[in-house]
Design a protein around this motif. Sequence first.
Motif, PDB file in Angstrom:
ATOM      1  N   PHE A  97      -8.791  13.821  36.536  1.00  0.00           N
ATOM      2  CA  PHE A  97      -9.606  13.669  35.372  1.00  0.00           C
ATOM      3  C   PHE A  97     -10.645  12.397  35.442  1.00  0.00           C
ATOM      4  O   PHE A  97     -10.417  11.291  35.874  1.00  0.00           O
ATOM      5  N   ASN A  98     -11.974  12.863  35.118  1.00  0.00           N
ATOM      6  CA  ASN A  98     -13.006  11.752  35.007  1.00  0.00           C
ATOM      7  C   ASN A  98     -13.787  11.932  33.671  1.00  0.00           C
ATOM      8  O   ASN A  98     -14.334  12.993  33.500  1.00  0.00           O
ATOM      9  N   THR A 101      -7.606   9.136  32.075  1.00  0.00           N
ATOM     10  CA  THR A 101      -6.925   9.260  30.979  1.00  0.00           C
ATOM     11  C   THR A 101      -5.700   8.284  31.237  1.00  0.00           C
ATOM     12  O   THR A 101      -5.289   8.303  32.396  1.00  0.00           O
ATOM     13  N   LYS A 230     -12.346  11.227  22.339  1.00  0.00           N
ATOM     14  CA  LYS A 230     -11.644   9.913  22.775  1.00  0.00           C
ATOM     15  C   LYS A 230     -11.140   9.313  21.296  1.00  0.00           C
ATOM     16  O   LYS A 230     -10.093   8.596  21.559  1.00  0.00           O
ATOM     17  N   GLU A 335     -15.381  22.477  36.761  1.00  0.00           N
ATOM     18  CA  GLU A 335     -14.943  21.402  35.728  1.00  0.00           C
ATOM     19  C   GLU A 335     -13.799  21.496  34.740  1.00  0.00           C
ATOM     20  O   GLU A 335     -13.692  22.590  34.023  1.00  0.00           O
ATOM     21  N   TRP A 338     -11.895  17.969  29.650  1.00  0.00           N
ATOM     22  CA  TRP A 338     -11.299  16.798  29.317  1.00  0.00           C
ATOM     23  C   TRP A 338     -10.416  16.532  27.972  1.00  0.00           C
ATOM     24  O   TRP A 338     -11.136  17.142  26.858  1.00  0.00           O
ATOM     25  N   ASN A 339      -9.570  15.832  27.982  1.00  0.00           N
ATOM     26  CA  ASN A 339      -8.696  15.702  26.640  1.00  0.00           C
ATOM     27  C   ASN A 339      -8.238  14.229  26.834  1.00  0.00           C
ATOM     28  O   ASN A 339      -7.844  13.805  28.062  1.00  0.00           O
ATOM     29  N   GLY A 342      -5.100  13.830  28.838  1.00  0.00           N
ATOM     30  CA  GLY A 342      -4.998  14.267  30.432  1.00  0.00           C
ATOM     31  C   GLY A 342      -3.910  15.294  30.620  1.00  0.00           C
ATOM     32  O   GLY A 342      -3.419  15.604  31.668  1.00  0.00           O
ATOM     33  N   TYR A 345      -5.260  20.035  33.363  1.00  0.00           N
ATOM     34  CA  TYR A 345      -6.163  19.889  34.287  1.00  0.00           C
ATOM     35  C   TYR A 345      -6.110  21.125  35.222  1.00  0.00           C
ATOM     36  O   TYR A 345      -5.082  21.268  36.100  1.00  0.00           O
TER      37      TYR A 345
END
Length: 356
Positions: A97-98, A101, A230, A335, A338-339, A342, A345
């Motif tokens: 992840f980017n 996380t 976030k 992609e 995102w969470n 993490g 994925y």
Amino acid sequence: MDLSNSYLNKPNLKTLSLDTENQETPIHFITDGITPTKYFYRRNHFSYPNLNQQSLLLPVYGEVNTPLTFPYCYLRSMPGRSIVSVLECSGNKRAYFNPKTYGDQWQDGAISQGIWKGVSLSNLLNLTGIKNTAKEVLFIGQDQGTRTDLDGIFNYAKSLPIEKALHEDTIIAYELNKSIIPYEHGFPLRLVVPEWYGMASVKWLKEIQVIDYKFEGPFQTIDYVYYPNKYNDKGAVPVTTIKINSIIKQPLNYSLLDTKTHEIFGIAWTGSGTITDVELSFDNGSTWKKTNLYGKSSQSYGWSNWRYLWEVKDKGEYTIMCRAKGSAGNIQSLEAIWNRKGYGYNAVYTIHVKVE
């Protein structure tokens, strides 16, 4: 010195932490369709539990007509059900992840596939008789400990909706790969929930409770939740079904190759339907080439193996992308979503190789 049969030429589990013990399967070096038990990944929330004679009894109570306690030996005498199923940690591939996380930085190895045997949970629930007031089935494990975010001691516990609990392939397992489930993987009894991430498959089962409310334990409503933002919990949804995914087992990322024909191979899996295609791209996704699927499990819960013969004549650096497609119309995207914790994925898998 002959090293041909030494441990130096065998893969090992990759250790992420020892207390609690979390270790990855060396998935890139496992060619068997069934993951050997010694290479099964390990995911723990607490230290291993202390078991006693009481651990061989499984009470089922709550919103049922007849509460019953099932001895281990009785469960093994009931009609058994075997399934081949992927077990994947929802944090598998978290390291990719980017932005990053927090949590154990799993790469590709928080996934294994086994032959599970046990008794259908529905058989036990039918014997006890579920009341009309029942909404969920709660599973409590023997493992317990403290958390960094809450005071007190907690047992690992998760619930399932009634419909998922009653599926014939949701089983109380006592065997893995045709042997008694090892202590590290939940002996004497563990829940196995096909199609869902591994957090649902509670180990070291202590008790089963049929409840008439929505369970809100910390492993249900704090952990194993997708938080898309976030700094707040808006849009949070629970982690359940395994997302469509794939990996390239070989060649490894940043491998050096020569100019000849190379076999590229790997696996693909999904919790919704089955895998229908796996494709590779050598031009950053502009075009895609189909691979050959083979060795598919006879049950829909297993991963699909795939291979592709790549004839490369020109030296240089190459990017190889891999994506899976499923019967439910699902496809890996470029992609991952995102969470904050993490989970899940499943972006298109990408490796880089250099041909010299």
